[in-house]
Design a protein around this motif. Structure first.
Motif, PDB file in Angstrom:
ATOM      1  N   TRP A 486       0.869  -1.362  -0.264  1.00 52.88           N
ATOM      2  CA  TRP A 486      -0.508   0.223  -0.194  1.00 52.88           C
ATOM      3  C   TRP A 486       1.108   1.233   0.334  1.00 52.88           C
ATOM      4  N   THR A 487       2.109   1.397  -0.363  1.00 52.58           N
ATOM      5  CA  THR A 487       2.621   1.859  -0.560  1.00 52.58           C
ATOM      6  C   THR A 487       3.352   2.449  -2.197  1.00 52.58           C
ATOM      7  N   ILE A 488       3.158   3.961  -1.972  1.00 54.19           N
ATOM      8  CA  ILE A 488       3.414   4.685  -3.560  1.00 54.19           C
ATOM      9  C   ILE A 488       4.941   4.366  -3.306  1.00 54.19           C
ATOM     10  N   PRO A 489       5.483   4.445  -4.534  1.00 56.65           N
ATOM     11  CA  PRO A 489       6.950   4.513  -4.840  1.00 56.65           C
ATOM     12  C   PRO A 489       7.366   5.639  -5.216  1.00 56.65           C
ATOM     13  N   LYS A 490       8.464   6.260  -4.717  1.00 56.79           N
ATOM     14  CA  LYS A 490       8.635   7.122  -4.481  1.00 56.79           C
ATOM     15  C   LYS A 490       8.884   8.096  -5.823  1.00 56.79           C
ATOM     16  N   PHE A 491       9.588   6.730  -6.639  1.00 49.99           N
ATOM     17  CA  PHE A 491      10.776   7.739  -8.243  1.00 49.99           C
ATOM     18  C   PHE A 491       8.968   7.612  -8.603  1.00 49.99           C
ATOM     19  N   LEU A 492       7.474   7.677  -8.920  1.00 48.91           N
ATOM     20  CA  LEU A 492       6.013   7.692  -9.478  1.00 48.91           C
ATOM     21  C   LEU A 492       5.390   8.801  -8.672  1.00 48.91           C
ATOM     22  N   VAL A 493       5.578   9.204  -7.099  1.00 44.11           N
ATOM     23  CA  VAL A 493       5.537  10.739  -6.777  1.00 44.11           C
ATOM     24  C   VAL A 493       6.290  12.016  -7.431  1.00 44.11           C
ATOM     25  N   ASN A 494       7.614  11.329  -7.486  1.00 44.71           N
ATOM     26  CA  ASN A 494       7.877  12.148  -8.040  1.00 44.71           C
ATOM     27  C   ASN A 494       7.974  12.275  -9.723  1.00 44.71           C
ATOM     28  N   GLN A 495       7.713  11.430 -10.229  1.00 43.24           N
ATOM     29  CA  GLN A 495       6.997  11.393 -11.750  1.00 43.24           C
ATOM     30  C   GLN A 495       5.828  12.774 -11.833  1.00 43.24           C
ATOM     31  N   VAL A 496       5.347  12.372 -10.772  1.00 40.05           N
ATOM     32  CA  VAL A 496       4.246  13.045 -10.695  1.00 40.05           C
ATOM     33  C   VAL A 496       3.921  14.690 -10.023  1.00 40.05           C
ATOM     34  N   ARG A 497       5.141  14.958  -9.387  1.00 41.71           N
ATOM     35  CA  ARG A 497       5.647  16.505  -8.849  1.00 41.71           C
ATOM     36  C   ARG A 497       6.166  16.870 -10.185  1.00 41.71           C
ATOM     37  N   LYS A 498       7.279  16.320 -10.848  1.00 43.78           N
ATOM     38  CA  LYS A 498       7.635  16.756 -12.493  1.00 43.78           C
ATOM     39  C   LYS A 498       6.656  17.147 -13.319  1.00 43.78           C
ATOM     40  N   GLN A 499       5.627  16.503 -13.332  1.00 41.35           N
ATOM     41  CA  GLN A 499       4.199  16.604 -14.437  1.00 41.35           C
ATOM     42  C   GLN A 499       3.813  17.926 -13.558  1.00 41.35           C
ATOM     43  N   ASN A 500       3.218  17.794 -12.412  1.00 43.39           N
ATOM     44  CA  ASN A 500       2.840  19.455 -12.129  1.00 43.39           C
ATOM     45  C   ASN A 500       3.640  20.783 -12.601  1.00 43.39           C
ATOM     46  N   THR A 501       5.269  20.307 -12.009  1.00 45.09           N
ATOM     47  CA  THR A 501       6.018  21.716 -12.138  1.00 45.09           C
ATOM     48  C   THR A 501       6.007  22.328 -13.826  1.00 45.09           C
ATOM     49  N   GLU A 502       5.457  21.142 -14.958  1.00 44.39           N
ATOM     50  CA  GLU A 502       5.675  21.649 -16.341  1.00 44.39           C
ATOM     51  C   GLU A 502       4.525  21.682 -16.152  1.00 44.39           C
ATOM     52  N   SER A 503       3.496  21.234 -15.616  1.00 46.65           N
ATOM     53  CA  SER A 503       2.233  22.308 -15.933  1.00 46.65           C
ATOM     54  C   SER A 503       1.828  23.433 -16.050  1.00 46.65           C
ATOM     55  N   GLN A 504       2.752  23.912 -15.044  1.00 45.17           N
ATOM     56  CA  GLN A 504       2.274  24.804 -14.201  1.00 45.17           C
ATOM     57  C   GLN A 504       3.302  26.207 -14.741  1.00 45.17           C
ATOM     58  N   LYS A 505       4.862  25.543 -15.196  1.00 46.97           N
ATOM     59  CA  LYS A 505       4.901  26.374 -16.748  1.00 46.97           C
ATOM     60  C   LYS A 505       4.552  27.010 -17.453  1.00 46.97           C
ATOM     61  N   LYS A 506       4.165  25.829 -18.040  1.00 42.92           N
ATOM     62  CA  LYS A 506       3.119  25.097 -19.040  1.00 42.92           C
ATOM     63  C   LYS A 506       1.916  26.474 -19.668  1.00 42.92           C
ATOM     64  N   GLU A 507       1.276  26.601 -17.991  1.00 42.05           N
ATOM     65  CA  GLU A 507       0.116  27.582 -17.531  1.00 42.05           C
ATOM     66  C   GLU A 507       0.435  28.598 -17.723  1.00 42.05           C
TER      67      GLU A 507
END
Length: 628
Positions: A486-507
């Protein structure tokens, strides 16, 4: 003694000449060690119960997909449907998503898009179908930077730079030492689960190194390794800790990651599709899980587990978990059938008399409930993938695959599975008295979760013996390692963080462009506004402002130190008591990281705040109760 069908298959499968099919997986104990008797007896009981069943069940039909249909469905599930078809022109949002993928994840996407593209060409669908390889190429070529726009990573091998892109660059980079250490992380620390590097990337590297070929993950010992998660300074993320919009991204990434892992390990990953069948729309047994919860939530708002399921577990535990043969010894079939009908009529009325229910009957009803679900608890889509976990080469990879599969389950199925596994563990905790070891419980429960009426019967006939041992092993794994799953691997959380950062830059870019075109005159004012970032306003460097709207002390400036943890901040707030506010206990409130590069994340008490602040400097920090 056994019903014909099973005896026949059972005896026939004993004659399978090469034991090799059992040895494919390092996780399988030799079949002699695993006494399969409990499994066959359970299967026989199930068969008898079905024979007695008053209404014949409609068998679930699995639809054979047309060519390319599976891949098209897969891309939709992964949130990448706009890479093909009519909407393919609008693939810019997917660009952000694709830019955060690892090398092996990209390869998995490319493979599926390739198939869909070819199928569409064959069918003469003249849509504009971009070549995914071009999309990746576009990203990599832009200004000589790696996909995410950060400088080429320090983590490189002798091949070209995007070969080891591991989805954790920028703020989330992995130092070269970590990359090296995981390559050396063979037998010496084979009980540590590395959550920082993509599982498929680890498998690819293991495959490339000669050590990997020799390492088979734990031989034939009956004891399962004591896997553990090394402490992560930025906090462990559990399922349920993230906001829904981020969880949706985790789901897409987990699907791509699991597919990439199966691709690398040479196991076919196919999501099954069920043909819609008419199901009951009310009642207890044989009702779809989502519908059952819908009707239960009207009675108990916020409930996440079917009430009948909770009640049956409570009923079994009420007597004592020390009863010998608990779960293994079946209830009396005619009595169970009668109870089943009586429950249907009286459970929701509150007139059912639980005092007359014997413990073994309650256990049989619990198993019946699981089997009677119109779709398997592990879902039609993923049941086969759960079964195929037994074919992966090492125990660690089996665990990684199960972790991703649990993430992929719908919420209702996952929550119900969690409650079931926790209950099974409590039964095993009393094994000295009830004689139900991990192995016994797995043997008895596997047929209830894995052999599904009318589903995949072909695979059962082909080799029921191998499947029985394999699914019992998967069941063991799920019970033994449930906390890790029931743990979410850190590499997936980091990929989500990166997606959010990229989307914010684009916005930001889009907004800036619109503003610029709208009113050139406001340009200067806009620049002045932008220079004031919220972090500079009232909080000095190295200090965070924590809000706690539910507590008596609603806000505090906290100085970050190397050792300061999330739990310390919560404790500091709770120690500031005042008479007029309802007092909340320590276990009721949590510190949340909100905004910046994550939607919302509930922090575990051992999160080192300074490390997390460096990972997400623009977040806001709020203490609040956890939403159920």
């Amino acid at each position: 003694r056994r019903s014909g069908q099973y005896t026949m298959n059972h005896d026939h499968s004993k004659k399978i000449p090469d034991g090799a099919s059992f040895d494919r997986s390092g996780s399988q104990d030799s079949l002699d060690e695993l006494s399969m008797d409990d499994y066959w007896k359970e299967l026989e009981n199930i068969h008898e119960t079905r024979g007695n069943n008053h209404e014949e069940r409609v068998a679930l039909v699995v639809k054979e997909p047309d060519e390319g249909e599976l891949e098209e469905e897969w891309l939709k599930e992964a949130g990448l449907s706009n890479l093909f078809g009519e909407s393919s022109g609008d693939s810019l949002e997917s660009m952000v998503f694709l830019s955060t993928l690892t090398r092996t994840q990209k390869a998995a996407v490319e493979k599926r898009v390739e198939t869909v593209t070819q199928t569409m060409r064959k069918k003469n669908k003249h849509h504009q179908i971009p070549d995914v390889r071009d999309i990746f190429r576009l990203q990599n070529d832009s200004k000589g930077k790696v996909c995410d726009g950060s400088e080429p990573s320090t983590v490189t091998r002798s091949e070209n730079k995007d070969e080891t892109h591991d989805g954790t660059k920028g703020n989330f980079s992995l130092g070269t030492d970590e990359q090296k250490s995981f390559l050396e992380d063979m037998p010496s620390s084979d009980t540590d689960i590395n959550l920082e590097i993509s599982f498929a990337e680890q498998a690819a590297n293991l495959k490339d190194s000669s050590v990997g070929k020799m390492y088979k993950g734990g031989g034939g010992d009956t004891l399962l390794p004591n896997f553990r998660l090394p402490k992560d300074k930025t906090g462990t993320t559990k399922i349920g800790d993230l906001a829904p919009q981020d969880m949706k991204k985790v789901y897409s990434l987990a699907l791509i990651e699991l597919t990439a892992l199966y691709d690398i390990l040479g196991t076919e990953f196919k999501q099954q599709k069920a043909v819609k069948i008419k199901t009951k729309d009310s009642g207890l047994f044989g009702v779809p899980l989502s519908l059952l919860l819908e009707q239960d939530q009207k009675r108990v708002p916020g409930t996440k587990i079917p009430l009948i399921f909770q009640k049956l577990i409570a009923q079994i535990e009420e007597t004592t978990l020390e009863t010998e043969g608990l779960l293994r010894i079946p209830g009396v079939a005619t009595r169970v059938k009668g109870l089943c009908q009586e429950l249907e009529a009286k459970f929701y009325e509150g007139t059912f008399n639980w005092e007359n229910v014997k413990q073994h009957d309650a256990a049989s009803l619990l198993k019946l409930f699981i089997r009677e679900l119109p779709q398997p608890l592990l879902t039609v889509e993923y049941l086969k993938a759960f079964q195929d976990v037994q074919n992966l080469p090492t125990r660690k990879q089996q665990l990684q695959a199960l972790n991703l599969l649990v993430i992929l389950l719908p919420e209702a199925n996952r929550d119900t599975l969690k409650v079931l596994l926790e209950f099974l563990q409590r039964v095993i905790d009393h094994r000295d008295k009830n004689k139900m070891t991990l192995k016994n419980v797995a043997m008895v429960m596997a047929p209830n979760l894995f052999t599904f009426h009318g589903f995949g019967s072909k695979t059962i006939e082909q080799s029921e013996f191998v499947m029985a041992a394999g699914t019992a092993n998967v069941m063991r794994f799920m019970i033994q390692y449930q906390k890790l799953l029931w743990t979410i691997p850190k590499f997936l959380v980091n990929q989500v963080r990166k997606q959010n950062t990229e989307s914010q830059k684009k916005e930001k870019k889009d907004k800036a462009m619109k503003k610029l075109l709208k009113k050139m005159a406001y340009d200067r004012e806009k620049h002045e506004k932008q220079e004031k970032t919220p972090n500079d306003t009232d909080v000095p460097q190295g200090v965070i402002r924590v809000q706690a709207p539910h507590l008596s002390k609603v806000s505090m400036a906290i100085q970050l130190t190397e050792e300061l943890k999330a739990g310390d901040i919560v404790a500091r707030f709770l120690s500031q008591k005042s008479g007029n506010v309802q007092t909340l206990k320590k276990e009721e409130v949590f510190l949340y990281e909100i905004g910046g590069n994550i939607g919302e994340r509930c922090l575990d008490d051992d999160t080192y705040m300074k490390d997390l602040y460096q990972l997400n400097p623009n977040a806001e920090w709020v203490i609040k109760p956890k939403q159920s």
